[in-house]
Scaffold this motif. Structure first.
Motif, mmCIF file in Angstrom:
data_model
loop_
_atom_site.group_PDB
_atom_site.id
_atom_site.type_symbol
_atom_site.label_atom_id
_atom_site.label_comp_id
_atom_site.label_asym_id
_atom_site.label_seq_id
_atom_site.Cartn_x
_atom_site.Cartn_y
_atom_site.Cartn_z
ATOM 1 N N GLU A 76 46.283 42.660 58.132
ATOM 2 C CA GLU A 76 46.060 43.067 56.918
ATOM 3 C C GLU A 76 46.481 42.279 55.710
ATOM 4 O O GLU A 76 45.652 42.215 54.705
ATOM 5 N N ARG A 110 44.300 40.559 52.738
ATOM 6 C CA ARG A 110 44.272 40.736 51.280
ATOM 7 C C ARG A 110 44.595 39.401 50.558
ATOM 8 O O ARG A 110 44.217 39.095 49.474
ATOM 9 N N ARG A 143 41.459 37.669 50.034
ATOM 10 C CA ARG A 143 40.390 38.054 48.952
ATOM 11 C C ARG A 143 41.019 37.787 47.725
ATOM 12 O O ARG A 143 40.153 37.288 46.608
ATOM 13 N N ALA A 174 45.739 42.608 43.066
ATOM 14 C CA ALA A 174 45.568 42.596 44.350
ATOM 15 C C ALA A 174 46.717 41.953 45.027
ATOM 16 O O ALA A 174 47.350 42.086 46.374
ATOM 17 N N SER A 220 49.646 44.579 45.286
ATOM 18 C CA SER A 220 49.411 45.277 46.316
ATOM 19 C C SER A 220 50.025 44.793 47.515
ATOM 20 O O SER A 220 50.537 45.402 48.469
ATOM 21 N N THR A 221 49.494 43.416 47.673
ATOM 22 C CA THR A 221 49.909 42.718 48.899
ATOM 23 C C THR A 221 51.459 42.687 48.950
ATOM 24 O O THR A 221 52.133 42.857 50.206
#
Length: 101
Positions: free
Chosen positions: A18, A22, A25, A56, A59-60
């Protein structure tokens, strides 16, 4: 950024996948930013893309720290997982997340 005294917390294969997804991305978003700059795009568009990229990565970072907290709660340092131990884990999590801003 790990605490020197903290034991190593391995990531599960699912969590690692996961986080890698991320990061890939975010890497694509950074490449998009580079292209926008090279092409002389409007500053507003660049700023929007920067904000999306930052979100992003933030969030990671949060997900990684939640993994650390989950591990620490599942494997307490002492013999018992009492309210103090849980409070200590949450305090460390809050401190790590607070440094991200």
């Amino acid at each position: 950024m790990t605490d020197a005294a903290a034991p190593r917390q391995p990531l599960t294969a699912d969590r690692k996948a996961e986080l890698m997804h991320r990061l890939r991305r975010a890497e694509g978003q950074v490449r998009g930013l580079q292209k926008l700059l090279e092409d002389g795009a409007d500053c507003t568009k660049i700023a929007q893309q920067l904000l999306a990229t930052r979100h992003a990565l933030d969030s990671t970072y949060v997900r990684l720290n939640l993994s650390v907290a989950e591990h620490e709660l599942a494997h307490p340092a002492g013999d018992t997982a009492d309210a103090k131990a849980i409070s200590d884990v949450l305090d460390r999590l809050q401190a790590r997340l607070g440094r991200s801003r």
